[in-house]
Enzyme design. Structure first.
Site, short mmCIF file in Angstrom:
data_model
loop_
_atom_site.label_atom_id
_atom_site.label_comp_id
_atom_site.label_asym_id
_atom_site.label_seq_id
_atom_site.Cartn_x
_atom_site.Cartn_y
_atom_site.Cartn_z
N TYR A 142 8.20 5.97 -13.30
CA TYR A 142 9.48 6.09 -12.58
C TYR A 142 9.87 7.56 -12.42
CZ TYR A 142 14.54 6.56 -12.12
OH TYR A 142 15.80 6.97 -11.72
N LYS A 153 10.23 10.02 -9.08
CA LYS A 153 11.48 10.71 -8.69
C LYS A 153 11.23 12.22 -8.58
CE LYS A 153 15.11 9.17 -8.22
NZ LYS A 153 15.77 8.58 -7.02
N THR A 167 17.54 12.21 -10.79
CA THR A 167 17.84 11.82 -12.16
C THR A 167 17.46 12.93 -13.15
OG1 THR A 167 17.07 10.33 -13.92
CG2 THR A 167 15.58 10.63 -12.11
N ASP A 168 18.14 12.94 -14.29
CA ASP A 168 17.78 13.90 -15.34
C ASP A 168 16.40 13.60 -15.93
OD1 ASP A 168 18.42 11.62 -16.78
OD2 ASP A 168 19.88 12.58 -18.10
N GLU A 169 15.87 12.39 -15.66
CA GLU A 169 14.57 12.04 -16.24
C GLU A 169 13.44 12.90 -15.70
OE1 GLU A 169 13.49 8.01 -16.83
OE2 GLU A 169 15.54 7.35 -17.15
N ALA A 195 18.33 4.72 -2.38
CA ALA A 195 17.35 3.63 -2.42
C ALA A 195 16.16 4.03 -3.29
CB ALA A 195 16.87 3.31 -1.01
N ALA A 196 15.86 3.19 -4.25
CA ALA A 196 14.75 3.49 -5.16
C ALA A 196 14.45 2.27 -6.01
CB ALA A 196 15.13 4.66 -6.08
#
Ligand code: NAD
Ligand code: DAU
Length: 338
Positions: A153, A157, A125-127, A82-83
């Site tokens: 974002y 994360k 995430t890789d971000e 969930a995000a």
């Protein structure tokens, strides 16, 4: 195992629910989702009456509700998808990203700690690693790459990842984290690049490519991502981070051209538009750790996966047309100033 999947009505979450029901019919799945603009129960219509599956509507940031749910259900495992997930939206309205991605994660961690969950998995995430230069093809994100975020974002994360690791170190909560590259496949909301270009090209509408289209993403089929998370749940080491990616780097322009060629549409549909603020240049994952420790290997090459994805969108027009006909059209017109 009784598994709580949060965000299971979104793109990756619904693919994960399908994957787990197929692969592990002995497990029970409770899907908790707030059904924001990105949540869609139509993606789960085929499993809604499965005996080992149930859906609960709710907010991961609603502490009272989450505590009651954990008390009632006695989950063994939590997988948190969930995000708020779209970078462009985080540039327009960062607040909801902090609320859901950071504060929501913290509520789930408190509940997992309070009710003795045996494994809490955070889908990241890789971000969180920021970006890599375009002219250094030898560089990849490893699990040791420092966090260096660009967008609200990715910052939210990274914040949630740090909380997850803190609950492991401080309270001994048995956690794992996966950091995956860009996913594509069935049921992806058409605000994201691949389904956006695909659905617009089908309607002969212009394709808004940011900047010069030279930014690079490392594409992974969503089913390969689901298989990786399943392996981590069963064999991943507590407290560890696993990067997931399949060495499928493409510039955005290459991806858009592939879609146009597959649909037999002209490249004149491509329109270069103003660049995204803070636009990350290149993502590229080094997946050696998960390959070596857990034996994960992607099953889809980009060429096969994108072809199948295009076919899926061609065969499921009703699914995405409902979205295009709804509130999403207002977002699109605001965002792209049409
Ligand atoms: P998505 O936006 O398609 O789905 C998110 C889901 O979460 C939706 O169903 C939404 O209703 C639900 N949700 C949002 N706020 C909620 C809340 N407060 N309480 C309960 N449910 C809520 O996202 P996605 O692309 O499926 O991504 C899922 C996860 O994977 C995210 O954590 C994202 O950061 C991560 N991730 C995505 C990608 C990608 O390429 N899409 C890659 C790596 C990691
Ligand atoms: O890397 C993992 C991340 O991948 C996930 O954490 C995010 O949740 C997910 O949304 C995705 O982020 P990106 O920003 O890379 O995905 P998006 O589909 O928004 O954009 C992909 C690339 O395409 C990016 O370089 C921006 C570009 N783009 C995107 C849109 C929506 C365009 O050129 N035009 C567009 O209209």
């Amino acid at each position: 195992m009784k598994i709580l999947v949060t965000g299971g009505a979104g793109f990756i979450g619904c693919n994960f629910v399908h994957y787990m029901l197929e692969q592990h019919p002995e497990d029970g799945i409770v899907n908790l989702d707030l059904l924001t603009y990105a949540g869609n129960l139509e993606s789960l219509a085929d499993v809604e009456s499965a005996p080992n599956y149930s859906f609960v509507k709710g907010d991961i940031a609603d502490r009272e509700f989450i505590m009651e749910l954990f008390q009632k259900e006695n989950f063994d495992v939590v997988v948190n998808f969930a995000a708020e997930s779209h970078v462009d939206r985080s540039i327009v309205d960062p607040g909801v990203f902090v609320r859901t991605n950071v504060m929501g994660t913290q509520v789930l961690l408190d509940a997992a700690k309070e009710f003795g969950v045996k494994r809490y998995h955070q889908v990241s995430t890789d971000e969180v690693y920021g970006d890599l230069p375009l002219d250094r093809k030898d560089l990849f994100f490893t699990e040791q790459t420092p966090l260096h975020t660009s967008s609200p974002y990715s910052a939210s994360k990274a914040g949630s990842d740090l909380l997850v690791l803190a609950y492991c170190r401080t309270f001994g909560l048995p956690v794992t984290i996966s950091r995956c590259s860009n996913n594509y496949g069935p049921y992806q909301f058409p605000e994201k690049m691949i389904p956006l270009m695909l659905t617009r090209a089908l309607a002969d509408e212009s394709l808004p490519v940011y900047g010069k289209g030279e930014n690079v993403r490392d594409w992974l089929h969503v089913k390969d991502h689901c298989a990786a998370i399943d392996l981590i749940l069963r064999g991943g080491k507590v407290g560890e981070v696993y990067n997931i990616g399949g060495h499928n780097e493409r510039t955005n322009l290459e991806v858009v051209r592939t879609i146009l060629a597959a649909l037999g549409k002209p490249e004149s549909l491509i329109h270069f538009v103003a660049d995204r603020l803070g636009h990350d240049l290149r993502y590229a994952i080094d997946p050696k750790k998960i390959e070596k420790e857990l034996g994960w290997k992607p099953q889809y090459s980009f060429d096969t996966g994108i072809r199948q994805t295009i076919d899926w969108y061609l065969e499921h027009k009703e699914w995405w047309q409902h979205i295009l006909d709804g509130e999403y059209s207002n977002y699109f017109n605001r965002m792209y100033k049409l």
